[in-house]
Write a protein that holds these residues in place. Structure first.
Motif, PDB file in Angstrom:
ATOM      1  N   ASP A  57      27.109 -30.398 -76.525  1.00  0.00           N
ATOM      2  CA  ASP A  57      26.614 -30.482 -77.891  1.00  0.00           C
ATOM      3  C   ASP A  57      27.337 -31.531 -78.724  1.00  0.00           C
ATOM      4  O   ASP A  57      26.858 -31.937 -79.786  1.00  0.00           O
ATOM      5  CB  ASP A  57      26.723 -29.116 -78.580  1.00  0.00           C
ATOM      6  CG  ASP A  57      25.862 -28.061 -77.915  1.00  0.00           C
ATOM      7  OD1 ASP A  57      24.853 -28.441 -77.289  1.00  0.00           O
ATOM      8  OD2 ASP A  57      26.192 -26.868 -78.009  1.00  0.00           O
ATOM      9  N   ASP A  61      23.536 -33.796 -80.102  1.00  0.00           N
ATOM     10  CA  ASP A  61      23.748 -33.020 -81.318  1.00  0.00           C
ATOM     11  C   ASP A  61      22.593 -33.109 -82.311  1.00  0.00           C
ATOM     12  O   ASP A  61      22.764 -32.820 -83.492  1.00  0.00           O
ATOM     13  CB  ASP A  61      25.041 -33.475 -82.005  1.00  0.00           C
ATOM     14  CG  ASP A  61      24.978 -34.933 -82.439  1.00  0.00           C
ATOM     15  OD1 ASP A  61      24.165 -35.672 -81.870  1.00  0.00           O
ATOM     16  OD2 ASP A  61      25.734 -35.314 -83.353  1.00  0.00           O
ATOM     17  N   ARG A  62      21.431 -33.494 -81.841  1.00  0.00           N
ATOM     18  CA  ARG A  62      20.288 -33.645 -82.746  1.00  0.00           C
ATOM     19  C   ARG A  62      19.272 -32.523 -82.609  1.00  0.00           C
ATOM     20  O   ARG A  62      18.153 -32.620 -83.130  1.00  0.00           O
ATOM     21  CB  ARG A  62      19.592 -34.984 -82.466  1.00  0.00           C
ATOM     22  CG  ARG A  62      20.447 -36.203 -82.759  1.00  0.00           C
ATOM     23  CD  ARG A  62      20.478 -36.514 -84.227  1.00  0.00           C
ATOM     24  NE  ARG A  62      21.287 -37.685 -84.536  1.00  0.00           N
ATOM     25  CZ  ARG A  62      21.419 -38.184 -85.747  1.00  0.00           C
ATOM     26  NH1 ARG A  62      20.796 -37.609 -86.758  1.00  0.00           N
ATOM     27  NH2 ARG A  62      22.170 -39.241 -85.970  1.00  0.00           N
ATOM     28  N   GLN A  63      19.632 -31.443 -81.926  1.00  0.00           N
ATOM     29  CA  GLN A  63      18.659 -30.386 -81.686  1.00  0.00           C
ATOM     30  C   GLN A  63      18.177 -29.748 -82.984  1.00  0.00           C
ATOM     31  O   GLN A  63      16.977 -29.489 -83.152  1.00  0.00           O
ATOM     32  CB  GLN A  63      19.238 -29.315 -80.762  1.00  0.00           C
ATOM     33  CG  GLN A  63      18.234 -28.214 -80.414  1.00  0.00           C
ATOM     34  CD  GLN A  63      18.770 -27.236 -79.388  1.00  0.00           C
ATOM     35  OE1 GLN A  63      19.911 -27.372 -78.920  1.00  0.00           O
ATOM     36  NE2 GLN A  63      17.979 -26.249 -79.030  1.00  0.00           N
ATOM     37  N   ASP A  64      19.100 -29.495 -83.907  1.00  0.00           N
ATOM     38  CA  ASP A  64      18.694 -28.877 -85.176  1.00  0.00           C
ATOM     39  C   ASP A  64      17.723 -29.782 -85.930  1.00  0.00           C
ATOM     40  O   ASP A  64      16.764 -29.298 -86.548  1.00  0.00           O
ATOM     41  CB  ASP A  64      19.920 -28.584 -86.037  1.00  0.00           C
ATOM     42  CG  ASP A  64      20.755 -27.430 -85.492  1.00  0.00           C
ATOM     43  OD1 ASP A  64      20.263 -26.696 -84.621  1.00  0.00           O
ATOM     44  OD2 ASP A  64      21.900 -27.273 -85.950  1.00  0.00           O
ATOM     45  N   ASP A  65      17.977 -31.096 -85.894  1.00  0.00           N
ATOM     46  CA  ASP A  65      17.058 -32.038 -86.547  1.00  0.00           C
ATOM     47  C   ASP A  65      15.669 -31.955 -85.921  1.00  0.00           C
ATOM     48  O   ASP A  65      14.649 -31.981 -86.636  1.00  0.00           O
ATOM     49  CB  ASP A  65      17.574 -33.473 -86.409  1.00  0.00           C
ATOM     50  CG  ASP A  65      18.845 -33.719 -87.207  1.00  0.00           C
ATOM     51  OD1 ASP A  65      19.167 -32.892 -88.084  1.00  0.00           O
ATOM     52  OD2 ASP A  65      19.506 -34.735 -86.948  1.00  0.00           O
ATOM     53  N   VAL A  67      14.330 -29.398 -84.263  1.00  0.00           N
ATOM     54  CA  VAL A  67      13.712 -28.113 -84.607  1.00  0.00           C
ATOM     55  C   VAL A  67      13.124 -28.176 -86.011  1.00  0.00           C
ATOM     56  O   VAL A  67      11.978 -27.736 -86.251  1.00  0.00           O
ATOM     57  CB  VAL A  67      14.738 -26.968 -84.504  1.00  0.00           C
ATOM     58  CG1 VAL A  67      14.177 -25.681 -85.119  1.00  0.00           C
ATOM     59  CG2 VAL A  67      15.114 -26.725 -83.046  1.00  0.00           C
ATOM     60  N   ASP A  68      13.893 -28.707 -86.954  1.00  0.00           N
ATOM     61  CA  ASP A  68      13.403 -28.820 -88.337  1.00  0.00           C
ATOM     62  C   ASP A  68      12.138 -29.673 -88.390  1.00  0.00           C
ATOM     63  O   ASP A  68      11.176 -29.338 -89.099  1.00  0.00           O
ATOM     64  CB  ASP A  68      14.480 -29.443 -89.229  1.00  0.00           C
ATOM     65  CG  ASP A  68      15.651 -28.504 -89.476  1.00  0.00           C
ATOM     66  OD1 ASP A  68      15.510 -27.298 -89.220  1.00  0.00           O
ATOM     67  OD2 ASP A  68      16.707 -28.991 -89.925  1.00  0.00           O
ATOM     68  N   ARG A  71       9.128 -27.650 -86.922  1.00  0.00           N
ATOM     69  CA  ARG A  71       8.704 -26.549 -87.779  1.00  0.00           C
ATOM     70  C   ARG A  71       8.089 -27.054 -89.087  1.00  0.00           C
ATOM     71  O   ARG A  71       7.112 -26.485 -89.585  1.00  0.00           O
ATOM     72  CB  ARG A  71       9.885 -25.610 -88.050  1.00  0.00           C
ATOM     73  CG  ARG A  71      10.263 -24.786 -86.811  1.00  0.00           C
ATOM     74  CD  ARG A  71      11.157 -23.613 -87.145  1.00  0.00           C
ATOM     75  NE  ARG A  71      11.278 -22.692 -86.017  1.00  0.00           N
ATOM     76  CZ  ARG A  71      10.413 -21.716 -85.755  1.00  0.00           C
ATOM     77  NH1 ARG A  71       9.366 -21.541 -86.544  1.00  0.00           N
ATOM     78  NH2 ARG A  71      10.595 -20.927 -84.717  1.00  0.00           N
ATOM     79  N   GLU A 131      13.994 -25.409 -75.052  1.00  0.00           N
ATOM     80  CA  GLU A 131      14.226 -24.677 -76.297  1.00  0.00           C
ATOM     81  C   GLU A 131      13.328 -25.195 -77.427  1.00  0.00           C
ATOM     82  O   GLU A 131      12.804 -24.414 -78.228  1.00  0.00           O
ATOM     83  CB  GLU A 131      15.703 -24.785 -76.687  1.00  0.00           C
ATOM     84  CG  GLU A 131      16.628 -24.017 -75.734  1.00  0.00           C
ATOM     85  CD  GLU A 131      18.088 -24.431 -75.850  1.00  0.00           C
ATOM     86  OE1 GLU A 131      18.425 -25.176 -76.803  1.00  0.00           O
ATOM     87  OE2 GLU A 131      18.894 -24.011 -75.009  1.00  0.00           O
ATOM     88  N   GLU A 135      10.464 -23.269 -79.654  1.00  0.00           N
ATOM     89  CA  GLU A 135      10.447 -23.313 -81.123  1.00  0.00           C
ATOM     90  C   GLU A 135       9.072 -23.719 -81.640  1.00  0.00           C
ATOM     91  O   GLU A 135       8.553 -23.124 -82.590  1.00  0.00           O
ATOM     92  CB  GLU A 135      11.501 -24.304 -81.627  1.00  0.00           C
ATOM     93  CG  GLU A 135      12.938 -23.860 -81.427  1.00  0.00           C
ATOM     94  CD  GLU A 135      13.405 -22.851 -82.457  1.00  0.00           C
ATOM     95  OE1 GLU A 135      12.645 -22.546 -83.398  1.00  0.00           O
ATOM     96  OE2 GLU A 135      14.533 -22.359 -82.318  1.00  0.00           O
TER      97      GLU A 135
END
Length: 202
Positions: A57, A61-65, A67-68, A71, A131, A135
């Motif tokens: 990670d 480290d861009r997984q949250d970006d 996902v956002d 969504r 993942e 999502e």
């Protein structure tokens, strides 16, 4: 007691990530340990893992970006725009901005090379793709305006976009002219969404 600077929250996280990325790009992901990253960043290994639960990670480290983005494309689209069109617009915005997730930033080649040289990063990238698929499927399943098959839609979209990125990465690593790679990437975006539109419809 924590070392100096360990209480920095987002600043500490950003510094750790910056140091880790520099070290991985210089020496290769598998040749650098978390302890070495922590020492270079001036924090403890525990602090590194508090911010990044897995070593992978630190680099992916861009997984949250991502996902956002997925969504928001589903939830925030206008009533007259379907999910596929909203995703197309999001992908084109990333392309135009040369966002890291677009895969066409000139700095992407060293990133792609580091991932390609590490089995651990390749495996984690595949996990992240799965993942993200889950999502997107979840977002579509919870959207009353979406009339298609959420699982099929998510699987085809993520697989198609992954294939697009891999193709561009291969050309970058082969040393192809960057302008030509970018132009081809843009054409393939249209081809991808054309194929998805024909196959998915919505």
């Amino acid at each position: 007691m924590p070392r100096t600077g360990e209480r920095g929250g987002p600043q500490t996280r950003a510094r750790i990530r910056e140091v880790a990325n520099r070290m991985f790009l210089e020496s290769g992901y598998d040749a650098v340990t978390v302890a070495e990253v922590a020492r270079e960043a001036g924090v403890s290994s525990v602090t590194v893992f508090n911010h990044f639960p897995r070593k992978e990670d630190l680099f992916l480290d861009r997984q949250d970006d991502a996902v956002d983005l997925l969504r928001e494309a589903v939830a925030d689209r206008p009533d007259d725009v379907d999910a596929l069109e909203s995703l197309r617009r999001a992908v084109l915005r990333m392309f135009d901005e040369r966002h890291p997730l677009s895969g066409v930033d000139e700095r992407s080649a060293p990133f792609f090379r580091t991932v390609a040289d590490s089995p651990a990063l390749i495996a984690r990238a595949r996990e992240i793709a799965a993942e993200l698929q889950a999502e997107l499927e979840d977002a579509l399943a919870g959207d009353p305006a979406f009339a298609g098959d959420p699982a099929l839609f998510a699987a085809l979209f993520l697989a198609g976009y992954a294939a697009l990125l891999v193709g561009t990465a291969k050309r970058m690593l082969a040393g192809d002219d960057h302008a030509g790679v970018v132009a081809a990437h843009r054409e393939r975006i249209d081809a991808l969404f054309g194929a998805l539109r024909s196959g998915l419809g919505t």
